[in-house]
Each structure stands twice: as C-alpha cells, then as structure tokens.
Design a protein around this motif. Structure first.
Motif, PDB file in Angstrom:
ATOM      1  N   GLU A 143     -31.185  11.547 -12.656  1.00 42.58           N
ATOM      2  CA  GLU A 143     -29.788  11.282 -12.848  1.00 42.58           C
ATOM      3  C   GLU A 143     -29.401   9.665 -12.745  1.00 42.58           C
ATOM      4  O   GLU A 143     -28.659   9.201 -13.399  1.00 42.58           O
ATOM      5  CB  GLU A 143     -28.884  12.070 -11.823  1.00 42.58           C
ATOM      6  CG  GLU A 143     -28.793  13.483 -11.861  1.00 42.58           C
ATOM      7  CD  GLU A 143     -27.761  14.190 -11.056  1.00 42.58           C
ATOM      8  OE1 GLU A 143     -26.888  13.686 -10.687  1.00 42.58           O
ATOM      9  OE2 GLU A 143     -28.326  15.168 -10.378  1.00 42.58           O
ATOM     10  N   LEU A 144     -30.106   9.248 -12.015  1.00 36.66           N
ATOM     11  CA  LEU A 144     -30.077   7.789 -11.548  1.00 36.66           C
ATOM     12  C   LEU A 144     -30.373   7.043 -13.068  1.00 36.66           C
ATOM     13  O   LEU A 144     -29.811   6.007 -13.465  1.00 36.66           O
ATOM     14  CB  LEU A 144     -31.003   7.193 -10.529  1.00 36.66           C
ATOM     15  CG  LEU A 144     -30.442   7.461  -9.303  1.00 36.66           C
ATOM     16  CD1 LEU A 144     -31.342   7.231  -8.026  1.00 36.66           C
ATOM     17  CD2 LEU A 144     -29.095   6.740  -8.844  1.00 36.66           C
ATOM     18  N   GLU A 146     -30.103   8.177 -15.970  1.00 36.77           N
ATOM     19  CA  GLU A 146     -29.116   8.402 -17.123  1.00 36.77           C
ATOM     20  C   GLU A 146     -27.968   7.430 -16.816  1.00 36.77           C
ATOM     21  O   GLU A 146     -27.293   7.284 -17.805  1.00 36.77           O
ATOM     22  CB  GLU A 146     -28.705   9.700 -16.897  1.00 36.77           C
ATOM     23  CG  GLU A 146     -29.659  10.817 -17.302  1.00 36.77           C
ATOM     24  CD  GLU A 146     -29.054  12.224 -16.882  1.00 36.77           C
ATOM     25  OE1 GLU A 146     -28.285  12.324 -16.448  1.00 36.77           O
ATOM     26  OE2 GLU A 146     -29.913  13.151 -17.272  1.00 36.77           O
ATOM     27  N   ARG A 147     -27.772   6.941 -15.694  1.00 29.66           N
ATOM     28  CA  ARG A 147     -26.659   6.202 -15.222  1.00 29.66           C
ATOM     29  C   ARG A 147     -27.109   4.493 -15.416  1.00 29.66           C
ATOM     30  O   ARG A 147     -26.700   3.703 -15.276  1.00 29.66           O
ATOM     31  CB  ARG A 147     -26.581   5.980 -13.664  1.00 29.66           C
ATOM     32  CG  ARG A 147     -25.513   7.357 -13.434  1.00 29.66           C
ATOM     33  CD  ARG A 147     -25.241   7.832 -12.037  1.00 29.66           C
ATOM     34  NE  ARG A 147     -24.711   8.767 -11.814  1.00 29.66           N
ATOM     35  CZ  ARG A 147     -23.150   8.694 -11.433  1.00 29.66           C
ATOM     36  NH1 ARG A 147     -22.261   7.542 -11.741  1.00 29.66           N
ATOM     37  NH2 ARG A 147     -22.382   9.792 -11.561  1.00 29.66           N
ATOM     38  N   SER A 283     -25.932  12.623  -3.610  1.00 29.75           N
ATOM     39  CA  SER A 283     -25.852  12.568  -5.089  1.00 29.75           C
ATOM     40  C   SER A 283     -26.206  11.371  -6.076  1.00 29.75           C
ATOM     41  O   SER A 283     -26.003  10.383  -5.071  1.00 29.75           O
ATOM     42  CB  SER A 283     -24.526  13.335  -5.572  1.00 29.75           C
ATOM     43  OG  SER A 283     -23.592  12.328  -5.417  1.00 29.75           O
ATOM     44  N   ALA A 284     -26.525  11.255  -7.076  1.00 29.87           N
ATOM     45  CA  ALA A 284     -26.556  10.060  -7.914  1.00 29.87           C
ATOM     46  C   ALA A 284     -25.431   9.191  -7.568  1.00 29.87           C
ATOM     47  O   ALA A 284     -25.364   7.855  -7.666  1.00 29.87           O
ATOM     48  CB  ALA A 284     -27.008  10.344  -9.203  1.00 29.87           C
ATOM     49  N   ALA A 285     -24.041   9.880  -7.798  1.00 31.52           N
ATOM     50  CA  ALA A 285     -23.047   9.263  -7.650  1.00 31.52           C
ATOM     51  C   ALA A 285     -22.708   8.386  -6.369  1.00 31.52           C
ATOM     52  O   ALA A 285     -22.029   7.426  -6.450  1.00 31.52           O
ATOM     53  CB  ALA A 285     -21.648  10.093  -7.850  1.00 31.52           C
ATOM     54  N   ASP A 286     -23.350   9.086  -5.376  1.00 33.02           N
ATOM     55  CA  ASP A 286     -23.160   8.304  -4.118  1.00 33.02           C
ATOM     56  C   ASP A 286     -23.878   7.362  -4.043  1.00 33.02           C
ATOM     57  O   ASP A 286     -23.533   6.033  -3.447  1.00 33.02           O
ATOM     58  CB  ASP A 286     -23.771   9.350  -3.042  1.00 33.02           C
ATOM     59  CG  ASP A 286     -22.755  10.419  -2.491  1.00 33.02           C
ATOM     60  OD1 ASP A 286     -21.597  10.427  -2.801  1.00 33.02           O
ATOM     61  OD2 ASP A 286     -23.329  11.509  -2.206  1.00 33.02           O
ATOM     62  N   ALA A 288     -24.861   5.327  -6.810  1.00 29.06           N
ATOM     63  CA  ALA A 288     -24.278   4.317  -7.598  1.00 29.06           C
ATOM     64  C   ALA A 288     -23.005   3.703  -6.912  1.00 29.06           C
ATOM     65  O   ALA A 288     -22.877   2.343  -6.878  1.00 29.06           O
ATOM     66  CB  ALA A 288     -23.623   4.940  -8.965  1.00 29.06           C
ATOM     67  N   GLU A 289     -22.428   4.363  -6.129  1.00 34.37           N
ATOM     68  CA  GLU A 289     -20.968   3.755  -5.347  1.00 34.37           C
ATOM     69  C   GLU A 289     -21.658   2.901  -4.264  1.00 34.37           C
ATOM     70  O   GLU A 289     -21.004   1.817  -4.137  1.00 34.37           O
ATOM     71  CB  GLU A 289     -20.320   4.815  -4.738  1.00 34.37           C
ATOM     72  CG  GLU A 289     -19.254   4.383  -3.828  1.00 34.37           C
ATOM     73  CD  GLU A 289     -18.364   5.750  -3.137  1.00 34.37           C
ATOM     74  OE1 GLU A 289     -17.469   5.250  -2.413  1.00 34.37           O
ATOM     75  OE2 GLU A 289     -18.752   6.624  -3.528  1.00 34.37           O
TER      76      GLU A 289
END
Length: 372
Positions: A143-144, A146-147, A283-286, A288-289
């Motif tokens: 996921e990371l 992909e970001r 999560s990957a969102a965490d 990235a934030e």
C-alpha cells in the motif's frame, strides 16, 4: 569505475576518487574523521598526506594508509558487479542520509538510484515474526508503494523480508550489513537479486565482507538515515529494530509502531515505543499522515549540509585541557566543548588527532571516549 564508465558521482578525476577510497579504507579513519579531513584540507589527496603528522600530534603512530592497488581493486570489483560507489558530499549520494551524524563516507549501490529521490519510510521488525505480522507488513508495504513511498529495510528474516516482498513492484531499498555481493540470510538469495535489479541494494562494507555482529548497528543507522520515518511492526524490547527506531528519533525523523497484544513478547518493543511517544500506526494512511507532518521540514534541510571546516592548530596546553576531560566513558562532544571552554574547531581538531593516533573511539550520538 561506475556505471557506463563514468567516475563515481562525476566531477572529480580518477586520482581523487582513489584517494577518497584510500582514506575511507584506512584503519582509524571513520565517517566523521573522513569528512573532517576532507573539509580541512580540501581534497582527499591532501588529507592523506596530512594523516601521519596529525597522528603524531595525537601522540600515537600513524595508521597504515590503504594502498592505491587496494582501492583500484575495490573499484574494479564494484564495477564488475554492476554496482557503483557513492561518495559523501558528491551527488548522487542521498542528501537525506548526509544530514545524519556519522553518515557513511561511501556507499556501494546496485540498482535504481532514482529511488533515492523519492520519499521513503523504513519498515523493520522481528526476525521470528508472527504469521499475522508478516502478512500485515507485506500488505502495508504494498500500500505504501502504491502511494509513491519507497520502503527501506535490512533484508533480514521476518518483517524485513515481508516489507521488501510487498514493495518490490513499486520500489524498495535494501541495506545489507555485509558486502553487496554477499547474500545474507542465504534463503533471501533470489529476493536480494530481485532488489538489485528492480529496486536498490546498498552496502557500506567493501565487496566480499561477510556480515558480523558489529556491522548490523551501522546498517541500522543507514536504514533510519535514508528515511523520513521508521515503522516498527513487531519487536522485542532490546531488539535491533528498536535501535533503528531510536536512531530515527535522534535524527529528527518520525518514529512509528504497530501495537500488539501485551501477551506476545514480540509486541513489547512496539508497545514500549508507543508509550514513549511513537505514533500508533494501523494503516498506510496513518503512515502517510505521519510522514506528511515532518516531511517538509526534513526536506527543507536537505542540500545545505557540509561538514564544518576545522582549520585550527591547538596548543599543547589546549590539548592537555581537553584530554583531561576524556575517559573510558563516552562523553558528548558538545559537553567537551562546554567544559573545556575551547573553540569548537580546537576541540574537533584534538579529537581528530587522537582518533588518528588510535587513542580515541567515537560512539553514536556524537560521543567520544579514550581507548586507554
């Protein structure tokens, strides 16, 4: 010497690159002293010529300088492996890594150097990781990727292997403890080759170096130094993964951890980091934030690094004053400057002389001690 027959990093002639490598491979010359020598004398060739006199001033015999043939053989071996040297202070050496105290004087890299220009996160954890943690790490790494975030790890068993496997397609960086041509652990032979061709493989040690216990802490600092932050997925309280995380904190980078069951010893290190202030990650969102909150500040400092020139000649009285403050217990260099009331350039010069004379040992965190 380097890919396509170019000199390593470009901009300097062969003789200067050979001198750089001779300086780095000389006993008693570590990353800090190498950077200081070149900053003081302007070129590696002049620095090499000055080493014997500086060691004499430090009260010891001069180190045996690495020979021209040794340096040439290493460069030829690196080129034959399809790799190249990156020298500190010269592009394309990773500027984020150049910010750290004691950044490697040279790296040997094979693969996609362009990955060094992308934001990166280190992902580390237990070698004996649980099946659930391995699956989580692989999915998180994918996921990371992909970001657009490069995953950096150490190619060890367990979490490291899962992190590389998950992010291989998008771009992953592996930092190995031994030589770039040495596979460790053996079962990661195919993965290490895949990273060298699809991602980026990095080594600090010369080719042919078998990894030893003392090499792994050095590798850990590189993993943390290349990254905006370090994520620990599973780790025991005294593991190498926590050392990497603490390096990240020392470098002003984000420290992140995945929480785990208090009944599982492999989760104790992560839970400890969170209790001490690490960002809790689910999560990957965490991730990235968390990286976004510090990324601008870290990148704003990139590009302006240069070791402070030390062009001071201490007096005998100044040397005695500083040496009296040193002992077998490591002391921060900043504390030595404060207690001695000497200019920083004088303190750094005396420490350099002592190191070249074999009387001083440098430690993590900008600390120094006398060896005897």
């Amino acid at each position: 010497m380097a890919d396509g027959g170019e000199t390593p990093g470009g901009g300097l002639g062969d003789e200067e690159w050979i001198a750089h490598l001779r300086l780095i491979r000389t006993p008693r010359i570590g990353p800090v002293s190498c950077a200081q020598l070149i900053a003081r004398f302007g070129t590696a060739r002049r620095a090499l010529a000055a080493v014997p006199d500086l060691a004499r001033r430090g009260g010891g015999p001069a180190p045996a300088l690495a020979g021209v043939d040794l340096a040439r053989r290493e460069m030829e071996r690196v080129a034959a492996l399809g790799a190249r040297h990156l020298f500190h202070g010269h592009p394309p050496y990773p500027p984020l890594l150049a910010q750290i105290d004691g950044a490697p004087a040279v790296l040997i890299v094979r693969g996609r150097i362009d990955l060094l220009d992308r934001p990166a996160v280190a992902m580390v954890g237990a070698r004996n990781a649980s099946a659930a943690a391995v699956r989580f790490a692989r999915g998180m790494a994918a996921e990371l990727g992909e970001r657009g975030i490069v995953v950096v790890s150490g190619l060890a068993r367990g979490i490291d292997t899962a992190a590389h496997a998950g992010s291989l397609a998008a771009g992953t960086i592996a930092v190995v403890a031994g030589g770039i041509d040495v596979v460790y652990p053996p079962e990661n032979d195919a993965l290490q080759y895949a990273i060298a061709t699809q991602g980026l493989l990095i080594a600090e040690q010369p080719p042919g170096t078998e990894p030893r216990a003392r090499h792994f802490p050095y590798r850990n600092r590189v993993i943390a130094g290349l990254s905006l932050g370090t994520l620990v997925v599973e780790a025991a309280p005294k593991s190498g993964s926590l050392i990497t995380a603490r390096h990240a904190g020392d470098y002003g980078r984000e420290v992140m951890a995945v929480p785990g069951s208090p009944l599982d010893p492999r989760a104790q290190g992560c839970n400890l980091l969170i209790r001490e202030g690490a960002t809790l990650i689910q999560s990957a969102a965490d991730v990235a934030e968390a990286l976004g909150s510090i990324g601008g500040g870290v990148f704003a400092r990139v590009g302006g690094y240069a070791p402070a020139p030390i062009a001071a000649d201490p007096s005998d009285a100044e040397r005695r004053r500083l040496i009296a403050l040193l002992g077998p217990v490591p002391v921060p260099v900043d504390e030595l400057i404060r207690l001695s009331a000497l200019p920083p350039a004088i303190v750094q010069t005396v420490l350099l002389e002592l190191e070249l004379a074999g009387r001083l040992e440098r430690h993590a965190g900008g600390r120094a001690s006398v060896t005897g």
